[in-house]
Design a protein around this motif. Structure first.
Motif, mmCIF file in Angstrom:
data_model
loop_
_atom_site.group_PDB
_atom_site.id
_atom_site.type_symbol
_atom_site.label_atom_id
_atom_site.label_comp_id
_atom_site.label_asym_id
_atom_site.label_seq_id
_atom_site.Cartn_x
_atom_site.Cartn_y
_atom_site.Cartn_z
ATOM 1 N N SER A 1 28.978 31.181 41.593
ATOM 2 C CA SER A 1 28.214 32.189 40.847
ATOM 3 C C SER A 1 28.494 33.602 41.369
ATOM 4 O O SER A 1 28.269 34.575 40.657
ATOM 5 N N PHE A 2 28.998 33.720 42.599
ATOM 6 C CA PHE A 2 29.355 35.045 43.116
ATOM 7 C C PHE A 2 30.870 35.279 43.130
ATOM 8 O O PHE A 2 31.338 36.312 43.605
ATOM 9 N N ALA A 3 31.643 34.299 42.620
ATOM 10 C CA ALA A 3 33.103 34.409 42.683
ATOM 11 C C ALA A 3 33.684 35.049 41.421
ATOM 12 O O ALA A 3 34.850 35.444 41.416
ATOM 13 N N TYR A 4 32.898 35.157 40.372
ATOM 14 C CA TYR A 4 33.377 35.711 39.094
ATOM 15 C C TYR A 4 34.658 35.030 38.642
ATOM 16 O O TYR A 4 35.592 35.694 38.209
ATOM 17 N N GLY A 5 34.710 33.721 38.741
ATOM 18 C CA GLY A 5 35.893 32.970 38.313
ATOM 19 C C GLY A 5 35.953 31.696 39.114
ATOM 20 O O GLY A 5 35.086 31.451 39.953
ATOM 21 N N PRO A 6 36.968 30.867 38.852
ATOM 22 C CA PRO A 6 37.054 29.590 39.556
ATOM 23 C C PRO A 6 37.300 29.767 41.046
ATOM 24 O O PRO A 6 37.888 30.763 41.470
ATOM 25 N N LEU A 7 36.826 28.811 41.836
ATOM 26 C CA LEU A 7 37.056 28.891 43.287
ATOM 27 C C LEU A 7 38.523 28.672 43.617
ATOM 28 O O LEU A 7 39.092 29.340 44.467
ATOM 29 N N GLN A 8 39.151 27.698 42.940
ATOM 30 C CA GLN A 8 40.549 27.426 43.260
ATOM 31 C C GLN A 8 41.451 28.533 42.709
ATOM 32 O O GLN A 8 41.242 29.021 41.605
ATOM 33 N N GLN A 9 42.432 28.916 43.501
ATOM 34 C CA GLN A 9 43.256 30.090 43.193
ATOM 35 C C GLN A 9 44.642 29.711 42.689
ATOM 36 O O GLN A 9 45.249 28.762 43.171
ATOM 37 N N ALA A 10 45.124 30.490 41.734
ATOM 38 C CA ALA A 10 46.434 30.227 41.141
ATOM 39 C C ALA A 10 47.559 30.622 42.098
ATOM 40 O O ALA A 10 47.396 31.510 42.927
ATOM 41 N N THR A 11 48.707 29.930 41.977
ATOM 42 C CA THR A 11 49.922 30.309 42.703
ATOM 43 C C THR A 11 51.015 30.592 41.669
ATOM 44 O O THR A 11 51.242 29.743 40.822
ATOM 45 N N PRO A 12 51.699 31.720 41.706
ATOM 46 C CA PRO A 12 51.412 32.839 42.606
ATOM 47 C C PRO A 12 50.119 33.547 42.215
ATOM 48 O O PRO A 12 49.739 33.575 41.051
ATOM 49 N N TYR A 13 49.486 34.111 43.242
ATOM 50 C CA TYR A 13 48.260 34.880 43.035
ATOM 51 C C TYR A 13 48.653 36.199 42.367
ATOM 52 O O TYR A 13 49.567 36.868 42.826
ATOM 53 N N ASP A 14 47.969 36.563 41.303
ATOM 54 C CA ASP A 14 48.404 37.766 40.589
ATOM 55 C C ASP A 14 47.216 38.562 40.051
ATOM 56 O O ASP A 14 47.211 38.990 38.898
ATOM 57 N N THR A 15 46.233 38.768 40.906
ATOM 58 C CA THR A 15 45.074 39.574 40.518
ATOM 59 C C THR A 15 45.139 40.897 41.288
ATOM 60 O O THR A 15 45.384 40.887 42.499
ATOM 61 N N HIS A 16 44.953 41.992 40.608
ATOM 62 C CA HIS A 16 45.099 43.310 41.240
ATOM 63 C C HIS A 16 44.078 44.282 40.666
ATOM 64 O O HIS A 16 43.626 44.110 39.540
ATOM 65 N N GLU A 17 43.746 45.296 41.483
ATOM 66 C CA GLU A 17 42.935 46.397 40.975
ATOM 67 C C GLU A 17 43.565 47.702 41.446
ATOM 68 O O GLU A 17 44.426 47.685 42.337
ATOM 69 N N THR A 18 43.144 48.799 40.838
ATOM 70 C CA THR A 18 43.682 50.113 41.210
ATOM 71 C C THR A 18 42.501 50.961 41.634
ATOM 72 O O THR A 18 41.672 51.323 40.791
#
Ligand SMILES: Cc1cc2nc3c(=O)[nH]c(=O)nc-3n(C[C@H](O)[C@H](O)[C@H](O)COP(=O)(O)OP(=O)(O)OC[C@H]3O[C@@H](n4cnc5c(N)ncnc54)[C@H](O)[C@@H]3O)c2cc1C
Ligand SMILES: *[C@@H]1O[C@H](CO)[C@@H](O)[C@H](O)[C@H]1NC(C)=O
Ligand SMILES: *[C@@H]1O[C@H](CO)[C@@H](O)[C@H](O)[C@H]1NC(C)=O
Length: 490
Positions: free
Chosen positions: A322-339
């Motif tokens: 509920s605090f992860a804003y998405g699934p716990l398991q992470q995709a490979t390659p990881y491709d989440t970014h912010e500016t």
């Protein structure tokens, strides 16, 4: 421009100054890594291009070389190759440093990407787990839970690397109850600057163990941690209230009440944060019964005028997600970014004048700002907080008594971050500092602030501990193989 430079430039030859040695240094480094059979990513390959994309798009760097070891021997050999060629060596785990410190924090480092060190092995009998530094929090939490329903205390974002988080702090929504992630480390395995592998714990190399827990990036490359685990509670009150301060004075009232609550009455089972943004919320988790939750919250709600709220009872895994804003398991390659650009403050106490300055700045400059900014107040310390109860000299973490962990964050949803926007957050922090004469605020290196000079960073990240850290650095990394623009000893 001199005649030679002009000539070379006109021939299209690009040189770093007039000194060509960085190129030959790089070639020697590549040769060394190749001879030692250390796996690397070739510059320009798809994997390389993906791997040097930092979490924070605003802060990019170009490494000298990029190693992806699969064994401890590879890590040792990579460090040896860097040291032999006078190239600074940097470990990278999840790549989430706000200043891209996992990419060196500047150009020209040898990056040792720990992505292949992500095993999680629970020992149920001793309530411990050995965890590779390259894992991401969501995957680590899932693996711990799947091996006999175990957990450690850690941060909320599932993509963050356990390496950087644990070596510099690690605050999340069970930290008030169980401490920081680094408070739960029993021992670490670390590759030193001279390529030896040692264990650090309270019994073995205790000075190194002290330094690794708060300033780890400057002391070696950690390959794994042994953590104390716990059996997570399965009936947790997860809450979120909409908060809508209508004026500076109302915001000041809310912050004052939260500060008093955190310092004096908030029990260790209650974990909470105020997320000040265009839509402001008070959210958290209570590890106890609904009846007790209501009893604890009632006085705070009436003091602040907060009401309503969404309150649910969740299992451990649902509490995390509920605090992860998405699934716990992470995709490979990881491709989440912010500016984004970010700053922090770790106040032990905000005076009434400081709270007024903070609230006035919000009213005058933040409310009308349409970028995607926020100011997060984690209720970090106080009389009953597990973090504050640990003696300050146990680890190099310098913020035991901070009442709030404040994170100032300003981001854009698309395009580049314009340098004309830096004054927005710099001004907010300055307003609070100016209203607090004689007070030195700590800052959290896990929210690395790229606007700080080396000296400012050292003094704020390791307030009161910097001199001792430099002495320990002298013992374990005398030639300064592990450096970065803001790290200890740099
Ligand atoms: C979306 C997001 C959410 C976050 N949420 C939280 C939170 O809830 N709580 C919290 O406390 N923090 C939080 N953070 C901050 C986070 O803890 C830091 O950014 C942390 O340093 C990231 O670790 P990493 O391994 O992903 O990053 P990296 O960039 O890979 O590493 C960060 C630093 O640690 C060093 N390092 C990494 N691995 C090793 C190793 N094996 N040995 C030696 N040094 C190493 C790197 O050299 C670098 O200096 C969050 C960050 C983001 C981007
Ligand atoms: C921390 O300080 C206490 C009290 O001054 C002292 O007894 C203890 O030995 C210190 N611990 C460390 C790790 O230095
Ligand atoms: C490596 O460095 C450590 C710390 O300075 C030292 O204790 C150890 O003897 C060194 N090992 C070798 C092989 O030089």
């Amino acid at each position: 421009m001199g005649y030679t430079t002009l000539l070379l430039a006109s021939l299209g030859i690009l040189l770093a100054g007039t000194d060509a040695s960085p190129l030959s240094k790089r070639a020697a480094l590549d040769d060394c890594l190749k001879t030692a059979l250390v796996p690397t990513l070739a510059s320009g390959s798809a994997d390389y291009t993906q791997s040097i994309k930092p979490f924070n798009n605003r802060v990019t760097f170009k490494p000298a070389a990029y190693a992806v070891p699969t064994t401890v021997k590879h890590v040792q050999d990579a460090v040896a190759c860097g040291a032999a060629n006078n190239i600074l060596v940097t470990a990278k785990s999840g790549g989430h440093s706000y200043g891209s410190h996992g990419l060196g924090g500047e150009d020209g480092h040898l990056i040792v990407d720990m992505r292949n060190f992500k095993s999680v092995t629970v020992d149920a009998a001793s309530n411990t787990a050995v965890i590779g530094t390259g894992g991401r929090l969501g995957d680590v939490a899932t693996a711990l839970y799947n091996q006999g329903k175990k957990a450690i205390a850690h941060g909320t974002c599932p993509g963050v690397g356990v390496g950087g988080l644990s070596l510099h702090g690690g605050y999340g929504l069970i930290s008030r109850s169980k401490g920081l992630t680094l408070d739960n480390i029993i021992s670490v395995e670390v590759v030193l600057a001279n390529s030896s592998v040692v264990t650090a714990s309270e019994m073995q190399n205790p000075d190194l163990f002290w330094a690794l827990r708060g300033a780890g990036s400057a002391f070696g490359i950690v390959t794994n941690f042994k953590f104390k685990t716990f059996t997570p509670p399965e009936s947790n009150i997860v809450f979120q209230y909409g908060v809508n301060p209508s004026s500076a004075s109302q915001l000041a009232t809310i912050i004052t009440a939260l500060q008093d609550f955190s310092r004096n009455t908030q029990p260790l089972e209650m974990n909470m944060r105020l997320f000040l943004a265009s839509y402001t919320t008070l959210s958290g988790v209570y590890y106890g019964s609904r009846a007790d939750f209501d009893k604890i919250m009632q006085p705070l709600l009436s003091k602040t005028g907060i009401s309503g709220g969404q309150i649910t009872t969740n299992t451990w895994i649902n509490t995390l997600s509920s605090f992860a804003y998405g699934p716990l398991q992470q995709a490979t390659p990881y491709d989440t970014h912010e500016t984004f650009f970010s700053k922090s403050l770790m106040p032990e106490l905000l005076s009434p004048a400081a709270i007024t300055a903070l609230a006035n700045y919000w009213n005058a400059n933040a409310r009308s700002n349409s970028r995607n900014w926020y100011l997060l107040f984690d209720l970090h310390g106080g009389k009953n907080s597990a973090i504050t109860q640990i003696p300050s000299n146990t680890t190099a973490y310098a913020h035991r008594n901070a009442v709030f962990k404040m994170q100032f964050y300003d981001r854009v949803n698309s395009g580049a971050y314009n340098s004309a926007w830096f004054p927005f957050l710099n001004g907010w922090v300055k307003a609070i500092q100016d209203a607090s004469p004689g007070v030195d605020f700590g800052m959290y290196i896990n929210y690395a602030d790229t606007s700080l000079s080396k000296e400012q960073a050292h003094g704020a990240y390791w307030i009161g501990k910097y001199e001792q850290l430099v002495q320990v650095k002298e013992v374990w990394d005398p030639k300064r193989t592990f450096e970065g623009p803001q790290l200890v000893g740099s």
